[in-house]
Design an enzyme around this catalytic site. Structure first.
Site, PDB file in Angstrom:
ATOM      1  N   ARG A 198       0.685  -1.086  -5.662  1.00  0.00           N
ATOM      2  CA  ARG A 198       1.217  -2.375  -5.178  1.00  0.00           C
ATOM      3  C   ARG A 198       2.727  -2.345  -5.006  1.00  0.00           C
ATOM      4  O   ARG A 198       3.251  -2.827  -4.009  1.00  0.00           O
ATOM      5  CB  ARG A 198       0.787  -3.494  -6.134  1.00  0.00           C
ATOM      6  CG  ARG A 198      -0.679  -3.801  -5.962  1.00  0.00           C
ATOM      7  CD  ARG A 198      -1.236  -4.741  -7.006  1.00  0.00           C
ATOM      8  NE  ARG A 198      -2.686  -4.797  -6.817  1.00  0.00           N
ATOM      9  CZ  ARG A 198      -3.581  -5.096  -7.750  1.00  0.00           C
ATOM     10  NH1 ARG A 198      -3.175  -5.391  -8.968  1.00  0.00           N
ATOM     11  NH2 ARG A 198      -4.864  -5.109  -7.472  1.00  0.00           N
TER      12      ARG A 198
ATOM     13  N   PHE B 199      -6.092  -4.550   1.431  1.00  0.00           N
ATOM     14  CA  PHE B 199      -6.336  -3.541   0.383  1.00  0.00           C
ATOM     15  C   PHE B 199      -5.309  -3.600  -0.755  1.00  0.00           C
ATOM     16  O   PHE B 199      -4.426  -4.423  -0.737  1.00  0.00           O
ATOM     17  CB  PHE B 199      -6.568  -2.134   0.921  1.00  0.00           C
ATOM     18  CG  PHE B 199      -5.516  -1.507   1.811  1.00  0.00           C
ATOM     19  CD1 PHE B 199      -4.196  -1.879   1.771  1.00  0.00           C
ATOM     20  CD2 PHE B 199      -5.871  -0.478   2.688  1.00  0.00           C
ATOM     21  CE1 PHE B 199      -3.254  -1.268   2.562  1.00  0.00           C
ATOM     22  CE2 PHE B 199      -4.937   0.140   3.495  1.00  0.00           C
ATOM     23  CZ  PHE B 199      -3.629  -0.257   3.424  1.00  0.00           C
ATOM     24  N   GLU B 200      -5.482  -2.756  -1.741  1.00  0.00           N
ATOM     25  CA  GLU B 200      -4.717  -2.807  -3.015  1.00  0.00           C
ATOM     26  C   GLU B 200      -4.927  -4.173  -3.690  1.00  0.00           C
ATOM     27  O   GLU B 200      -4.001  -4.723  -4.299  1.00  0.00           O
ATOM     28  CB  GLU B 200      -3.224  -2.546  -2.793  1.00  0.00           C
ATOM     29  CG  GLU B 200      -2.881  -1.238  -2.112  1.00  0.00           C
ATOM     30  CD  GLU B 200      -2.915  -0.015  -3.018  1.00  0.00           C
ATOM     31  OE1 GLU B 200      -3.102  -0.170  -4.240  1.00  0.00           O
ATOM     32  OE2 GLU B 200      -2.778   1.099  -2.484  1.00  0.00           O
ATOM     33  N   GLY B 201      -6.115  -4.730  -3.568  1.00  0.00           N
ATOM     34  CA  GLY B 201      -6.399  -6.086  -4.063  1.00  0.00           C
ATOM     35  C   GLY B 201      -5.993  -7.061  -2.979  1.00  0.00           C
ATOM     36  O   GLY B 201      -4.838  -7.043  -2.529  1.00  0.00           O
TER      37      GLY B 201
END
Ligand SMILES: Cc1cc2nc3c(=O)[nH]c(=O)nc-3n(C[C@H](O)[C@H](O)[C@H](O)COP(=O)(O)OP(=O)(O)OC[C@H]3O[C@@H](n4cnc5c(N)ncnc54)[C@H](O)[C@@H]3O)c2cc1C
Length: 597
Positions: free
Chosen positions: A269, A406-408
């Site tokens: 992140r 993406f990446e949460g």
């Protein structure tokens, strides 16, 4: 550890920006880059310009050999192994360096994604959780770029809800292998990666990570997805059909895979945030160059106020994004430096990174939404030419969209931001409840603490007010819903928005303040204008989010009196945004790029 920086010297608890006042000398900013940082920035930038940019067309056409070759070349330059310990062939640099590289390499989304998946989520699970044997076996290849890494968490039926995965693992009768069955989806680098961190449930229950080599029996890769953007990157499903994974390839502990899955995402992140800022810096250059040569109504469009306004907003955003990004990694480096003899122990390092999970989510959400606005405005500046493939504006606009997924997803990260803070408040790790109580007392007695001297007095007071507004709204919401606030997602999201904007505006002001302390006020005029412009916009967003939270939590007389308090907290004399934007735009147009001075 080959650490490069020790600024700031103090360890600052994650999330504490909401309750304390920070001094400029306590935050790391790009102006604190050491000679070595600058050298690495230059190396990464040259690598991007000479190796990535000339190969964009090939990569867009899925020539994956180019990706492999670029990862190898980056490895030769020491860029791929930035987070890998020296003992395993890496460079083990500080987190500022990690962010600099992610930022400078971000010239083309198709490769940035490959890069991020390989160096971060594809490599870090082994760095942080691998056994000595696993590290010796796999890390040198990953650091040199000879081996390409990937990370396989998501499945068709579980993305955000990743712990609910269906992939199963059972121990073979001879106890030598785990047999994996299931399918993973959306796996970056899958088309050409050699090594995968795959998550599966042992006996259908215990969520566990495994190191899976491409050549293991029962492992195969499905067809490439046809994507909206980052078309140059590889995204495929994985098929695990009685896939035999040696027991020594269990990563970490059985049943503790969630620590691995979520811990490495923090690094993912902050690096994604850094890449978004790098991409914005490139985008503004493209936009200025176009605006300076495109004519309409007998003028170049760079002369129009409405075009200048966009360029100024982008520049102020870059200034702010850099400030919050490097502030965060600076805090990590300071905390890692304080580990003393333990700073070589990767378990301790990952705990430090975990401490800043809130800030990492902030950088991810803020950066991905900022770059979406930037690329949208860059298309607009290009007019019709922004809408056709001939110009990079069109591709960039598509490429950045995935960053919010993406990446949460940004929804999940917003929930994490508020959720983490509440958890820390309840556990007493962060004295948020005491701060809320103090504020409520202050509000009821009508007193207010504000700074009265030093540079940027108004801006610093606005930062202080932003914190109060956030605490006030969060206090009202927690009083009303108590623990059940977790179910009130819209309120959790609005609180997250206030937290994000507070961190952003404070970081911008601290950076401008630090520049004034170093170079004086007139030499910092541009930085002051950018910080001021950002602060004003952020205050509007914070006020609007607070109104929404309060209106959702109170009614009647109570609502009216709380809104009256909010109005008092939000009251300020506005700066002249038109003049600020003109000052900023003039400078960036003159020089053709984002500038701090
Ligand atoms: C190009 C690309 C590359 C990727 N690379 C990888 C990779 O390398 N490895 C990997 O493991 N995964 C990868 N992913 C998967 C990615 O991480 C997931 O797509 C993402 O986590 C979202 O999951 P999902 O697609 O199942 O959406 P869902 O989880 O179904 O979400 C759909 C929508 O619902 C929202 N939502 C879901 N749950 C909640 C909730 N509790 N509250 C509020 N809103 C919610 C989401 O925010 C989203 O807006 C990649 C995806 C893409 C598109």
């Amino acid at each position: 550890m080959a650490t490069l920086t020790a600024v700031p010297a103090t360890k600052i608890p994650g999330g504490s920006f909401l309750i304390g006042e920070r001094k400029p000398e306590e935050v790391f900013t790009p102006e604190d880059f050491t000679e070595q940082h600058l050298l690495i920035a230059q190396t990464a930038e040259e690598f991007a310009n000479k190796e990535i940019v000339p190969n964009i067309e090939k990569m867009e056409h899925k020539e994956f050999a180019v990706h492999r070759e670029l990862l190898r070349k980056a490895g030769e330059l020491g860029l791929s192994g930035v987070d890998v310990p020296e003992a395993y062939g890496g460079m083990q640099m500080d987190k500022v360096t990690s962010a600099i590289i992610a930022d400078r390499v971000a010239k083309y989304g198709g490769f940035s994604t490959t890069w991020g998946a390989h160096t971060c989520i594809g490599t870090l699970p082994i760095v942080y959780f691998g056994t000595e044997e696993q590290k010796k076996k796999y890390l040198p290849g990953l650091a040199s770029g000879e081996t390409v890494g990937a990370y396989a968490l998501s499945e068709s039926s579980s993305g955000s809800d990743a712990l609910n995965c269906r992939t199963r693992a059972v121990l073979s009768p001879d106890g030598k292998h785990y047999i994996l069955n299931g399918e993973k989806m959306w796996i970056t680098n899958a088309g050409f990666a050699d090594l995968f961190t795959v998550f599966a449930k042992v006996d259908g229950e215990k969520f566990t990570a495994f190191i899976v080599e491409r050549g293991f029996p029962g492992f195969s890769v499905g067809a490439e997805e046809h994507k909206m953007g980052i078309r140059g990157s590889s995204t495929c499903p994985l098929i695990l059909s009685d896939c035999k994974v040696p027991v020594e390839n269990v990563l970490g502990e059985i049943g503790k895979g969630h620590h691995i899955a979520f811990n490495v995402l923090n690094v993912g992140r902050f690096k994604l945030g850094a890449a978004c800022i790098g991409s914005a810096r490139n985008s503004i250059e493209t936009a200025i160059a176009y605006a300076k040569q495109r004519k309409a109504f007998g003028k170049v469009i760079a002369d129009f106020g409405l075009i200048r306004e966009k360029l100024a907003n982008i520049a102020a955003g870059i200034f702010t994004g850099e400030a919050m990004g490097y502030r965060t990694v600076g805090m990590m480096d300071a905390a890692i430096a304080q580990l003393g003899a333990e700073h070589d122990d990767m378990a301790s390092v990952r705990k430090v990174i975990d401490e800043y999970a809130v800030e990492c989510s902030i950088l991810k959400v803020w950066g991905s939404e900022f770059i979406s606005q930037v690329t949208d405005e860059v298309v607009q500046i290009h007019g019709g030419y922004g809408f056709v493939e001939e110009y990079p504006a069109e591709r960039n606009y598509r490429d950045v969209r995935v960053n919010r997924i993406f990446e949460g997803t940004n929804e999940i990260n917003r929930l994490l931001i508020t959720g983490f803070l509440l958890k820390r408040a309840i556990s007493g790790q962060l004295p948020l409840m005491a701060a809320i109580k103090k504020l409520m007392d202050e509000v009821l007695s009508g007193t207010s603490e504000e700074v009265e001297e030093g540079p940027l007095v108004e801006e610093r007071n606005l930062v202080g007010r932003a914190k109060k507004i956030g605490l006030f709204a969060a206090g009202i919401a927690t009083q009303k819903h108590m623990q059940a606030i977790q179910e009130e997602q819209e309120i959790m999201g609005a609180i997250a928005n206030m937290v994000i904007e507070t961190y952003a505006m404070e970081s911008a002001v601290l950076r401008a303040h630090k520049l004034i302390m170093r170079n004086g006020e007139s030499a910092s005029a541009l930085a002051i204008a950018m910080a001021r412009l950002y602060v004003q916009g952020a205050m509007e967003k914070i006020a609007s989010a607070a109104r929404m939270v309060i209106a959702a939590c109170a009614e009647g007389d109570m609502l009216r009196s709380q809104l009256a308090i909010l109005r008092r907290l939000c009251k300020y004399d506005p700066f002249n945004p038109v003049s600020l934007r003109r000052t900023i735009a003039q400078r960036v147009i003159e020089t053709g790029k984002y500038q701090v001075a």
